[in-house]
Design a protein around this motif. Structure first.
Motif, PDB file in Angstrom:
ATOM      1  N   UNK A  69       0.831  -1.208   0.000  1.00 40.11           N
ATOM      2  CA  UNK A  69       0.000   0.000   0.000  1.00 40.11           C
ATOM      3  C   UNK A  69       0.865   1.258   0.000  1.00 40.11           C
ATOM      4  N   UNK A  70       1.937   1.242   0.775  1.00 38.82           N
ATOM      5  CA  UNK A  70       2.835   2.393   0.829  1.00 38.82           C
ATOM      6  C   UNK A  70       3.522   2.620  -0.518  1.00 38.82           C
ATOM      7  N   UNK A  71       3.901   1.541  -1.178  1.00 33.31           N
ATOM      8  CA  UNK A  71       4.580   1.663  -2.470  1.00 33.31           C
ATOM      9  C   UNK A  71       3.658   2.278  -3.520  1.00 33.31           C
ATOM     10  N   UNK A  72       2.411   1.825  -3.559  1.00 33.33           N
ATOM     11  CA  UNK A  72       1.461   2.408  -4.507  1.00 33.33           C
ATOM     12  C   UNK A  72       1.210   3.875  -4.193  1.00 33.33           C
ATOM     13  N   UNK A  73       1.084   4.201  -2.919  1.00 37.76           N
ATOM     14  CA  UNK A  73       0.861   5.585  -2.523  1.00 37.76           C
ATOM     15  C   UNK A  73       2.041   6.470  -2.925  1.00 37.76           C
ATOM     16  N   UNK A  74       3.251   5.977  -2.716  1.00 38.97           N
ATOM     17  CA  UNK A  74       4.450   6.739  -3.073  1.00 38.97           C
ATOM     18  C   UNK A  74       4.541   6.983  -4.575  1.00 38.97           C
ATOM     19  N   UNK A  75       3.990   6.067  -5.356  1.00 42.10           N
ATOM     20  CA  UNK A  75       4.085   6.214  -6.810  1.00 42.10           C
ATOM     21  C   UNK A  75       3.360   7.460  -7.310  1.00 42.10           C
ATOM     22  N   UNK A  76       2.423   7.979  -6.534  1.00 41.47           N
ATOM     23  CA  UNK A  76       1.652   9.152  -6.956  1.00 41.47           C
ATOM     24  C   UNK A  76       2.146  10.452  -6.326  1.00 41.47           C
ATOM     25  N   UNK A  77       3.223  10.373  -5.562  1.00 44.05           N
ATOM     26  CA  UNK A  77       3.805  11.598  -5.024  1.00 44.05           C
ATOM     27  C   UNK A  77       4.421  12.415  -6.166  1.00 44.05           C
ATOM     28  N   UNK A  78       4.618  13.685  -5.942  1.00 42.56           N
ATOM     29  CA  UNK A  78       5.175  14.573  -6.974  1.00 42.56           C
ATOM     30  C   UNK A  78       4.291  14.561  -8.221  1.00 42.56           C
ATOM     31  N   UNK A  79       2.988  14.657  -8.005  1.00 42.47           N
ATOM     32  CA  UNK A  79       2.044  14.538  -9.114  1.00 42.47           C
ATOM     33  C   UNK A  79       2.222  15.610 -10.182  1.00 42.47           C
ATOM     34  N   UNK A  80       2.669  16.796  -9.800  1.00 42.80           N
ATOM     35  CA  UNK A  80       2.845  17.858 -10.793  1.00 42.80           C
ATOM     36  C   UNK A  80       3.935  17.494 -11.796  1.00 42.80           C
ATOM     37  N   UNK A  81       4.985  16.844 -11.325  1.00 41.96           N
ATOM     38  CA  UNK A  81       6.053  16.390 -12.228  1.00 41.96           C
ATOM     39  C   UNK A  81       5.536  15.270 -13.123  1.00 41.96           C
TER      40      UNK A  81
END
Length: 270
Positions: free
Chosen positions: A146-158
């Motif tokens: 769950x943490x890995x999937x969540x991290x994948x969407x960080x920095x959404x503007x980039x």
């Protein structure tokens, strides 16, 4: 068990399209087809050094996929080393590559759990005491995934500004035109939707189907905090984000199909 990494990476194509590395990859492919895995692995090492010198993140990731495949043939208990290599590459990569590799990491762990659930369900939670995934319980894996999937969407503007076409050398897309017009952010949203959607249900919450099947403009601003099932709520919120960046007919239909499958037998109202 040895194949769990490879199974998890089926969405990655091992094609050699980059002109700069074309001849190098042709050697690797030839050696592999001839069954000369050690030679293929050695050539991949050379490509990795070349890619590292040129700071070519896409080729570095491609080398990781190939070396992981060869490692299962050449080494015993390769799983830990492969995931260690993955995390090491991820830390040194650009933001878009890190995001993609987070989904790869999550898929690897998901595949491992599916193949070893009979052993994992007897273990106690141990995530706080060890980084060795071979000792984790099911809950430990679920938390990490769950943490890995969540991290994948960080920095959404980039991610929104990064075309997925930049990574065509490591992805296999059936619809090339669609691939060219998609961003990394959209791709990762769909990966997250697939993950949360598999676990989502609407038990216990009454929802007007007109809300679930609404037009994109009407669907996006809805507050779904009233939904009890966390996975169902998160999936709907991810669909909102997806339709906000790309209000295509395909995305709306995907959302409607998902909602219909979770309608729990309620009448559909338009």
């Amino acid at each position: 068990m040895k194949q769990f990494i490879i199974v998890a990476l089926l969405f990655v194509a091992f094609s050699a399209r980059a002109q700069t590395f074309q001849k190098d990859w042709n050697k690797v492919i030839r050696y592999e087809n001839e069954g000369r895995i050690k030679s293929a692995n050695s050539e991949t090492e050379k490509i990795l050094k070349k890619a590292t010198a040129h700071n070519n993140h896409v080729q570095i990731v491609k080398c990781f996929f190939y070396k992981s495949k060869f490692m299962h043939v050449l080494e015993e208990n390769a799983q830990v080393k492969i995931l260690s290599n993955l995390n090491r590459i991820k830390e040194k990569s650009s933001i878009p590559v890190q995001a993609i590799l987070n989904t790869v990491y999550a898929k690897c762990l998901t595949s491992y759990v599916a193949q070893n659930s009979y052993k994992l369900y007897t273990r106690k939670d141990s995530r706080d005491s060890t980084s060795n995934f071979l000792l984790w319980s099911v809950k430990d894996f679920q938390k990490e995934i769950a943490q890995a999937y969540s991290k994948s969407l960080e920095h959404d503007e980039v991610l929104k500004k990064t075309s997925l076409e930049k990574f065509e050398q490591i992805f296999d897309f059936i619809n090339a035109d669609e691939f060219k017009h998609e961003t990394v952010y959209e791709y990762l949203l769909r990966e997250n939707i697939e993950y949360h959607g598999r676990q989502a249900n609407n038990n216990g919450t009454s929802i007007d189907n007109k809300i679930l099947f609404a037009t994109t403009d009407a669907f996006i601003p809805i507050d779904f905090s009233f939904i009890d099932n966390e996975e169902f709520r998160q999936t709907l919120e991810l669909y909102q984000k997806l339709e906000a960046v790309n209000p295509s007919l395909r995305n709306r239909l995907d959302r409607i199909i998902f909602c219909y499958s979770r309608a729990q037998g309620k009448d559909i109202e338009y």
